[in-house]
Scaffold this motif. Structure first.
Motif, mmCIF file in Angstrom:
data_model
loop_
_atom_site.group_PDB
_atom_site.id
_atom_site.type_symbol
_atom_site.label_atom_id
_atom_site.label_comp_id
_atom_site.label_asym_id
_atom_site.label_seq_id
_atom_site.Cartn_x
_atom_site.Cartn_y
_atom_site.Cartn_z
ATOM 1 N N UNK A 1 22.008 30.234 22.231
ATOM 2 C CA UNK A 1 21.430 29.393 24.432
ATOM 3 C C UNK A 1 19.830 29.923 25.314
ATOM 4 N N UNK A 2 19.550 31.326 24.713
ATOM 5 C CA UNK A 2 18.405 31.501 25.112
ATOM 6 C C UNK A 2 17.362 31.289 24.666
ATOM 7 N N UNK A 3 17.354 30.822 23.110
ATOM 8 C CA UNK A 3 16.682 29.815 22.968
ATOM 9 C C UNK A 3 16.205 28.469 23.135
ATOM 10 N N UNK A 4 16.912 27.700 24.291
ATOM 11 C CA UNK A 4 16.331 26.348 24.477
ATOM 12 C C UNK A 4 15.665 26.194 25.542
ATOM 13 N N UNK A 5 15.077 25.382 25.714
ATOM 14 C CA UNK A 5 14.166 25.330 26.836
ATOM 15 C C UNK A 5 14.448 24.703 28.273
ATOM 16 N N UNK A 6 13.844 25.382 29.004
ATOM 17 C CA UNK A 6 15.511 25.536 30.612
ATOM 18 C C UNK A 6 14.208 24.603 31.702
ATOM 19 N N UNK A 7 13.539 23.650 31.220
ATOM 20 C CA UNK A 7 12.928 22.758 31.704
ATOM 21 C C UNK A 7 13.970 21.212 32.122
ATOM 22 N N UNK A 8 15.018 20.819 31.836
ATOM 23 C CA UNK A 8 15.938 20.389 31.467
ATOM 24 C C UNK A 8 16.877 19.973 32.265
ATOM 25 N N UNK A 9 17.332 18.504 32.366
ATOM 26 C CA UNK A 9 18.693 19.429 33.786
ATOM 27 C C UNK A 9 20.277 19.045 32.598
ATOM 28 N N UNK A 10 20.482 20.242 32.398
ATOM 29 C CA UNK A 10 21.698 20.142 31.409
ATOM 30 C C UNK A 10 23.444 20.339 31.913
ATOM 31 N N UNK A 11 23.987 19.927 31.654
ATOM 32 C CA UNK A 11 25.266 19.908 31.387
ATOM 33 C C UNK A 11 26.044 20.639 31.040
ATOM 34 N N UNK A 12 27.100 20.638 30.994
ATOM 35 C CA UNK A 12 28.244 21.282 29.610
ATOM 36 C C UNK A 12 29.431 20.460 30.092
ATOM 37 N N UNK A 13 29.885 20.192 28.766
ATOM 38 C CA UNK A 13 30.814 20.014 28.441
ATOM 39 C C UNK A 13 31.819 20.699 27.827
ATOM 40 N N UNK A 14 33.047 21.644 27.072
ATOM 41 C CA UNK A 14 33.616 22.464 26.047
ATOM 42 C C UNK A 14 34.752 23.262 26.237
ATOM 43 N N UNK A 15 35.045 24.011 25.410
ATOM 44 C CA UNK A 15 36.201 24.595 24.723
ATOM 45 C C UNK A 15 36.296 25.587 23.821
#
Length: 230
Positions: free
Chosen positions: A18-32
């Motif tokens: 997770x810390x390596x993902x670029x932070x300039x995108x609009x992320x949303x989360x669907x998870x269990x």
């Protein structure tokens, strides 16, 4: 017209990836995430003595990365844990008639979905109804990637339709790939999810060629990066 989608398979513990993902995108989360109730995942189970601390760790990383909605199916037993971690904006209901899940009063036909972070882009109803789940565990016993509690495709699709159109959908606990397949079938440009069934899982972007319930790279356990599609 076939759906064209970018996809990657990022293998590693979600706390590392997770810390390596670029932070300039609009992320949303669907998870269990794992429910910490002793379910077996191949050679491991999901019991963790430090479960709440562990959830705080990856949830903090997600909160720092994501500007979009975060939807977490936490299981009824973990509602208290998650309210201690952070009070959600809202609690949606995943209604699953004919479910095979047990609870203290019989069969559990619903589970909470916690909404954190940003508001949903669109909500028709805060009850998500699925009909497929009763047959999934039995089917997965005969499939390449066995999973003790696979989620139905409807579960993911009916959450994804509520997210902003431009977002990248993250799932740091993919299990059998349901979220990634739902992103592809719904036409999302990108959808990220995990690629195996360990309690701490890698993250992947899965393209439209993945069959429901199994990402191609986890079917034979090779866990090699997939070709980034176009």
């Amino acid at each position: 017209m076939p759906i064209r989608s970018h996809y990657r398979l990022l293998c590693g513990d979600c706390l590392d990836v997770l810390p390596t993902l670029p932070n300039n995108r609009l992320y949303a989360v669907v998870t269990d995430p794992p429910y910490n109730v002793g379910l077996g995942y191949n050679s491991k189970d999901d019991n963790k003595a430090d479960y709440e601390i562990w959830c705080r760790q990856w949830f903090t990383q997600l909160s720092q990365l994501c500007r979009g909605p975060i939807l977490i199916s936490c299981g009824v037993a973990n509602l208290g844990t998650w309210h201690r971690i952070k009070n959600p904006r809202w609690v949606l209901c995943w209604w699953k008639p004919a479910s095979s899940g047990r609870c203290t009063v019989g069969f559990n036909n619903w589970e909470p979905i916690l909404l954190y972070n940003a508001k949903l882009a669109r909500v028709v109803c805060d009850v998500i109804r699925t009909t497929e789940q009763a047959s999934l565990p039995a089917r997965h016993k005969n499939e390449a990637v066995r999973h003790p509690c696979p989620k139905p495709l409807e579960w993911a699709i009916k959450q994804i339709v509520m997210l902003p159109d431009e977002c990248v959908v993250l799932d740091p606990f993919m299990g059998t790939g349901t979220t990634g397949v739902a992103c592809a079938r719904f036409g999302r440009g990108r959808g990220t999810c995990t690629a195996d069934d360990r309690p701490s899982c890698p993250i992947a972007q899965v393209g439209p060629s993945a069959p429901h319930g199994c990402a191609p790279e986890c079917a034979d356990r090779r866990h090699r990066p997939a070709d980034p599609g176009v």
